[in-house]
Write an enzyme that holds these catalytic residues in place. Structure first.
Site, mmCIF file in Angstrom:
data_model
loop_
_atom_site.group_PDB
_atom_site.id
_atom_site.type_symbol
_atom_site.label_atom_id
_atom_site.label_comp_id
_atom_site.label_asym_id
_atom_site.label_seq_id
_atom_site.Cartn_x
_atom_site.Cartn_y
_atom_site.Cartn_z
ATOM 1 N N VAL A 12 30.768 46.426 40.119
ATOM 2 C CA VAL A 12 31.894 47.326 39.844
ATOM 3 C C VAL A 12 31.651 48.083 38.543
ATOM 4 O O VAL A 12 31.913 49.291 38.459
ATOM 5 C CB VAL A 12 33.223 46.537 39.792
ATOM 6 N N LYS A 37 24.050 37.121 26.833
ATOM 7 C CA LYS A 37 22.691 37.139 27.415
ATOM 8 C C LYS A 37 22.213 38.583 27.611
ATOM 9 O O LYS A 37 21.051 38.902 27.394
ATOM 10 C CB LYS A 37 22.728 36.402 28.766
ATOM 11 N N ARG A 97 47.746 40.521 38.018
ATOM 12 C CA ARG A 97 48.366 41.339 39.065
ATOM 13 C C ARG A 97 49.810 40.933 39.384
ATOM 14 O O ARG A 97 50.645 41.791 39.627
ATOM 15 C CB ARG A 97 47.544 41.249 40.348
ATOM 16 N N CYS A 126 40.892 45.292 46.230
ATOM 17 C CA CYS A 126 40.301 46.417 46.978
ATOM 18 C C CYS A 126 40.947 46.577 48.356
ATOM 19 O O CYS A 126 41.317 47.686 48.763
ATOM 20 C CB CYS A 126 38.799 46.226 47.132
ATOM 21 N N LYS A 205 46.771 38.006 48.643
ATOM 22 C CA LYS A 205 46.792 39.210 47.784
ATOM 23 C C LYS A 205 47.399 40.379 48.572
ATOM 24 O O LYS A 205 48.216 41.136 48.047
ATOM 25 C CB LYS A 205 45.380 39.574 47.329
ATOM 26 N N ARG A 226 34.865 37.934 56.202
ATOM 27 C CA ARG A 226 33.660 38.460 55.559
ATOM 28 C C ARG A 226 32.628 38.785 56.645
ATOM 29 O O ARG A 226 32.354 37.957 57.509
ATOM 30 C CB ARG A 226 33.084 37.429 54.580
ATOM 31 N N HIS A 233 34.797 48.080 53.083
ATOM 32 C CA HIS A 233 35.740 47.189 53.770
ATOM 33 C C HIS A 233 36.430 47.956 54.909
ATOM 34 O O HIS A 233 36.783 49.127 54.756
ATOM 35 C CB HIS A 233 36.822 46.703 52.813
HETATM 36 C C1 2RA Z 1 36.311 40.562 47.907
HETATM 37 N N1 2RA Z 1 38.397 41.603 47.214
HETATM 38 O O1 2RA Z 1 36.063 41.490 48.691
HETATM 39 C C2 2RA Z 1 37.305 40.750 46.800
HETATM 40 C C3 2RA Z 1 36.577 41.283 45.624
HETATM 41 N N2 2RA Z 1 37.395 41.894 44.693
HETATM 42 O O2 2RA Z 1 35.722 39.476 47.910
#
Ligand code: 2RA
Length: 333
Positions: A12, A37, A97, A126, A205, A226, A233
């Site tokens: 990001v 680091k 948030r 997001c 969220k 995922r 997305h």
């Molecule tokens: C995800 N929304 O896609 C989270 C990352 N901010 O894992």
């Protein structure tokens, strides 16, 4: 304006540099910030080389604005320290948030809520941003009652290590596992941690941030998945309204909305896909169709670059809005 990017070496943070390079914010000094680091390493921005500093040094440099994307624990510890010095912080983590005294902002929807009292502003998740960019105009027209959403989230949302896991799996290389299972050739109904109620934090969220940003009366249920896609997305959204809607007028509304790109013509296989949104600022909408199983209900497919409008762009647009509203006085610099 002295602007710090905290987490500049992350995905990001890197996208923030790209967005800042494209937008003409009045930045007089860029302060790239990363872990001890990485301190001392160099990054390129605006045709110049900049030296990465750690958080202690960045605080001493007294930035006017700090964009955070370095994880919730860093935000919780350091955002208040920057804010106490009068720095305006926009935080990408989930740390603030749901704080009652912190604003959760999508500029196109509630940017006008920003005020001089705001020193720590939260950037929404997001998947929330792209969903609400699609739903907010319809809420104002027909009043959203309930949303059922399934997300298909790219691995870049988890970070560089997840991208590496998928690359390794594709090349048959045994490497670090970020996910509990293989992601290539697979889908995982598991984004972020599971909660007592059987949902994941990522799903809640969408529920909680929708209520805070748009309307607490909106009922939301979500399944966050995922998928083995590097970036972008996607969301299948079923939305029911208090009042009936006019589909041609919805199309016209989207067509006239600069934050949206309507890609919707099944006759010629036109619909949004993650590959087409890479690096794009808009939220792409398609597959609009009335839900024939329930009145006053609409189906749609929404796709956006999760690192861009889902994170870096929305964050920079919040700064832009604060400049526009003279919360950040440019003449001060
Ligand atoms: C995800 N929304 O896609 C989270 C990352 N901010 O894992």
């Amino acid at each position: 304006m002295k602007l710090a990017i905290v987490g500049v070496t992350g995905m990001v943070g890197q996208e923030m540099l790209k967005v800042l390079a494209e937008m003409s914010l009045p930045i007089t000094e860029l302060i790239p910030v990363a872990s001890k680091k990485s301190a001392g390493t160099k990054i390129q921005y605006g045709g110049q080389e900049h030296t990465v500093v750690d958080l202690e040094k960045a605080l001493e440099m007294q930035p006017d604005v700090a964009l955070f994307s370095a994880g919730g624990s860093i935000s919780l510890e350091w955002a208040p320290k920057f804010a106490e010095k009068g720095c305006r912080v926009v935080d990408n983590s989930s740390a603030f948030r749901m704080d009652e005294d912190k604003k959760l902002i999508i500029p196109e929807i509630n940017g006008n809520d920003l005020s001089k009292d705001d020193y720590i502003i939260a950037n929404p998740n997001c998947s929330t941003i792209q969903m609400l960019i699609a739903l907010a105009p319809l809420h104002h027209l027909y009043k959203v009652k309930r949303v059922v959403v399934s997300t298909y989230q790219s691995i870049s949302g988890t970070g560089a290590k997840a991208v590496k896991q998928m690359e390794n799996e594709r090349q048959g290389i045994k490497g670090e596992m970020v996910y509990p299972y293989a992601i290539d050739q697979n889908v995982l109904p598991h984004c972020d941690d599971f909660l007592e109620n059987g949902y994941t934090k990522e799903e809640m969220k969408l529920v909680n941030e929708t209520k805070k940003i748009l309307d607490p009366s909106i009922a939301v249920t979500a399944t966050a998945v995922r998928v083995p896609v590097q970036g972008g997305h996607s969301e299948a959204i079923n939305v029911s309204f208090e009042n009936d809607f006019d589909l041609p007028f919805i199309r016209k509304t989207y067509h006239n909305n600069p934050a949206v790109h309507l890609q919707d013509n099944p006759d010629t296989n036109i619909y949004p896909m993650p590959l087409m949104v890479q690096g794009k600022n808009a939220v792409y909408i398609g597959r609009l169709r009335r839900d024939e199983s329930q009145e006053k209900t609409l189906n749609m497919w929404v796709v956006a670059d999760n690192l861009r409008k889902g994170a870096a762009l929305n964050t920079v647009q919040i700064v832009q809005k604060m400049i526009e509203k003279k919360i950040i006085e440019i003449g001060m610099f």
